[in-house]
Design an enzyme around this catalytic site. Sequence first.
Site, mmCIF file in Angstrom:
data_model
loop_
_atom_site.group_PDB
_atom_site.id
_atom_site.type_symbol
_atom_site.label_atom_id
_atom_site.label_comp_id
_atom_site.label_asym_id
_atom_site.label_seq_id
_atom_site.Cartn_x
_atom_site.Cartn_y
_atom_site.Cartn_z
ATOM 1 N N SER A 171 -2.730 -40.884 -30.205
ATOM 2 C CA SER A 171 -3.613 -41.996 -29.878
ATOM 3 C C SER A 171 -4.182 -41.885 -28.476
ATOM 4 O O SER A 171 -4.907 -42.780 -28.047
ATOM 5 C CB SER A 171 -2.867 -43.333 -30.019
ATOM 6 O OG SER A 171 -1.772 -43.382 -29.131
ATOM 7 N N GLU A 213 4.450 -41.271 -29.335
ATOM 8 C CA GLU A 213 3.441 -40.887 -28.335
ATOM 9 C C GLU A 213 4.081 -40.708 -26.962
ATOM 10 O O GLU A 213 3.725 -41.368 -25.978
ATOM 11 C CB GLU A 213 2.334 -41.957 -28.292
ATOM 12 C CG GLU A 213 1.109 -41.540 -27.515
ATOM 13 C CD GLU A 213 0.189 -40.599 -28.284
ATOM 14 O OE1 GLU A 213 -0.888 -40.306 -27.765
ATOM 15 O OE2 GLU A 213 0.541 -40.153 -29.400
ATOM 16 N N HIS A 220 -6.769 -39.163 -35.214
ATOM 17 C CA HIS A 220 -6.237 -40.497 -34.961
ATOM 18 C C HIS A 220 -6.450 -41.322 -36.220
ATOM 19 O O HIS A 220 -7.476 -41.946 -36.407
ATOM 20 C CB HIS A 220 -6.913 -41.132 -33.744
ATOM 21 C CG HIS A 220 -6.247 -42.382 -33.292
ATOM 22 N ND1 HIS A 220 -6.791 -43.226 -32.352
ATOM 23 C CD2 HIS A 220 -5.056 -42.959 -33.641
ATOM 24 C CE1 HIS A 220 -5.980 -44.250 -32.149
ATOM 25 N NE2 HIS A 220 -4.924 -44.109 -32.933
#
Length: 284
Positions: free
Chosen positions: A116, A89, A137
Site C-alpha cells: 500500500s 506492510e 494494490h
Amino acid sequence: MDEQLIAIVGAGVMGTGISTLVVGAGLPVVLVDVDQGVLERATTAIANGLRHAQLTGALPPGRTPGELRTTLSLSDVAAADVVIEAVTELPDQKAQVLSAVSALVRPATPLISNTSGIPIDEMAAWVKNPDDLIGTHFMNPAYLISMVEVIRGPQTADRTVESVLSLLTRIGRRAVVVHDAPGFVTSRLLHPMINDAAQVVRAGTATVEDVDTLMQGCLGHPTGPLRTADLIGIDNLVDALEALYARTGDERCRPSELLLEKVRRGELGRKSGRGFYNYSEAQS
C-alpha cells in the site's frame, strides 16, 4: 493461462481476499503462512467469501473454482507461475519474504508485492531479479472491488507488466498502471484523508458517524473514511501511514493519536470485532 499456479504468501486479510478472487476465477492457489491456525481461518474465510461473491454476482457464473492448497512451507512457491506477496506492510518482513521467494522461483516468474505504499524500487534491492518485481494494490475485499492499482518500478521489465495485466484480466479485474512513488496514488490520497478524519473525531468536531455520513452524502465517498479504516484494519493503516511518513515527511501521514490508541486497545476494525464501529453483535 488455465494451468497457471498462483502462490500467495501471507494469509491475513488481504492474502485471504486475493486468494478468494483467484480461486473464484478458476485458477489454482497455494496459500503460504507461518501459522497453521491462520491458514485454517483463511480457508474458512475463503469458502465464505466465495459464497458471498457468487450470491452478489461478483464471480463469473458457472465457473468451477480453482483448487486451494495451504502450506507452512515457503519452498512450495518454487513451482508457481506467479507469486503474490501479501504480508504485513513492514519493510523488514517484506524484505525477508521477498528475498526468500526470489531465491526459490524460476527466472522471469512475476513477483508481485501487494503493497500500500513502499516504493517498488526500494523493494528491488531485496530480490534477485528486480526486472521480475512489480507492485499491485488490491482493495479490500479484493473479490468484490474490480479495480487494481498496478505499480511499475524503474527496473520492472515489460514482460512482467504484460504478464500481470494478463493475469488481472483473466481474474476479471481492471488495472491502472502508475509510476513508482511512496504511496503511489490510492494510498497517498486515501490514507492521509482517513488520518485527518480521525483527527477531526479526536478534536470533538464531529462523531465518527457524522464524519462518515457527511463524506458519503456531500462528497460521494462510498462508505466514509472511518468505515474504510475498519475494513483496511487500523493496525495495517497505521503501518502504512508510518511507512508513508518515513518516506515523505508529510505531517498528514503521521498516525493520529486516536488511531494509535485503537491499536493499543486491540480495536483493529472488522477483523477484531471493533474499530471505529462495533461489529461483534453482527458477527455473533
